[in-house]
Write a protein that holds these residues in place. Structure first.
Motif, PDB file in Angstrom:
ATOM      1  N   ARG A  11       0.870  -1.325  -0.157  1.00 29.60           N
ATOM      2  CA  ARG A  11       0.115   0.106   0.082  1.00 29.60           C
ATOM      3  C   ARG A  11       0.872   1.017  -0.033  1.00 29.60           C
ATOM      4  O   ARG A  11       0.573   2.105  -0.566  1.00 29.60           O
ATOM      5  N   ILE A  12       2.052   1.348   0.747  1.00 34.08           N
ATOM      6  CA  ILE A  12       2.855   2.367   0.723  1.00 34.08           C
ATOM      7  C   ILE A  12       3.609   2.649  -0.565  1.00 34.08           C
ATOM      8  O   ILE A  12       3.521   3.662  -0.886  1.00 34.08           O
ATOM      9  N   SER A  13       3.797   1.584  -1.189  1.00 40.80           N
ATOM     10  CA  SER A  13       4.416   1.677  -2.351  1.00 40.80           C
ATOM     11  C   SER A  13       3.667   2.220  -3.552  1.00 40.80           C
ATOM     12  O   SER A  13       3.756   3.015  -4.204  1.00 40.80           O
ATOM     13  N   LEU A  14       2.359   1.716  -3.340  1.00 42.22           N
ATOM     14  CA  LEU A  14       1.106   2.483  -4.326  1.00 42.22           C
ATOM     15  C   LEU A  14       0.794   3.798  -4.211  1.00 42.22           C
ATOM     16  O   LEU A  14       0.718   4.798  -5.055  1.00 42.22           O
ATOM     17  N   LEU A  15       0.952   4.138  -2.811  1.00 40.40           N
ATOM     18  CA  LEU A  15       0.545   5.496  -2.370  1.00 40.40           C
ATOM     19  C   LEU A  15       1.592   6.372  -2.867  1.00 40.40           C
ATOM     20  O   LEU A  15       1.338   7.623  -3.462  1.00 40.40           O
ATOM     21  N   LYS A  16       3.070   6.067  -2.716  1.00 44.83           N
ATOM     22  CA  LYS A  16       3.938   6.821  -3.318  1.00 44.83           C
ATOM     23  C   LYS A  16       3.776   7.181  -4.933  1.00 44.83           C
ATOM     24  O   LYS A  16       4.310   8.292  -5.470  1.00 44.83           O
ATOM     25  N   ARG A  17       3.636   5.979  -5.432  1.00 45.33           N
ATOM     26  CA  ARG A  17       3.329   6.273  -6.997  1.00 45.33           C
ATOM     27  C   ARG A  17       2.095   7.133  -7.277  1.00 45.33           C
ATOM     28  O   ARG A  17       2.593   8.179  -8.398  1.00 45.33           O
ATOM     29  N   LYS A  18       1.140   7.264  -6.548  1.00 44.37           N
ATOM     30  CA  LYS A  18      -0.005   7.979  -6.586  1.00 44.37           C
ATOM     31  C   LYS A  18       0.500   9.460  -6.395  1.00 44.37           C
ATOM     32  O   LYS A  18      -0.214  10.471  -7.007  1.00 44.37           O
ATOM     33  N   ILE A  19       1.123   9.855  -5.419  1.00 41.36           N
ATOM     34  CA  ILE A  19       1.556  10.893  -4.803  1.00 41.36           C
ATOM     35  C   ILE A  19       2.432  11.395  -6.315  1.00 41.36           C
ATOM     36  O   ILE A  19       2.259  12.673  -6.258  1.00 41.36           O
ATOM     37  N   ASP A  20       3.410  10.645  -6.467  1.00 37.39           N
ATOM     38  CA  ASP A  20       4.233  11.001  -7.778  1.00 37.39           C
ATOM     39  C   ASP A  20       3.282  11.685  -8.723  1.00 37.39           C
ATOM     40  O   ASP A  20       3.441  12.827  -9.426  1.00 37.39           O
ATOM     41  N   GLN A  21       2.313  11.046  -9.001  1.00 41.98           N
ATOM     42  CA  GLN A  21       1.437  11.331 -10.217  1.00 41.98           C
ATOM     43  C   GLN A  21       0.508  12.674  -9.962  1.00 41.98           C
ATOM     44  O   GLN A  21       0.479  13.451 -10.771  1.00 41.98           O
ATOM     45  N   CYS A  22       0.198  12.746  -8.541  1.00 42.20           N
ATOM     46  CA  CYS A  22      -0.424  13.956  -8.076  1.00 42.20           C
ATOM     47  C   CYS A  22       0.396  15.086  -8.321  1.00 42.20           C
ATOM     48  O   CYS A  22       0.103  16.037  -8.764  1.00 42.20           O
TER      49      CYS A  22
END
Length: 70
Positions: A11-22
């Motif tokens: 979940r942390i890994s996915l959140l970091k990707r989504k944050i980068d996208q934001c």
């Protein structure tokens, strides 16, 4: 316990990707929301890890004490 840690790490890994996208899309609201969720997940993972290490250490010390007193 290990499964929960694995889920949190994923979940942390996915959140970091989504944050980068934001950040790429300049989505400030999404960034703040996901950053908060990331902090919560990281804190929970750290707490789980610390609690597990404390329990393991206590068990080890009890066994060591029994061995030395024998």
């Amino acid at each position: 316990m290990m499964r929960k840690k694995a889920e949190l790490i994923t979940r942390i890994s996915l959140l970091k990707r989504k944050i980068d996208q934001c950040l790429d899309e300049r989505d400030r609201q999404g960034f703040y929301h996901l950053s908060l969720e990331l902090k919560v997940c990281q804190h929970y993972l750290e707490t789980c890890t610390t609690n597990h290490e404390v329990r393991y250490k206590r068990g080890f010390e009890q066994k060591r004490g029994n061995f030395l007193n024998s």
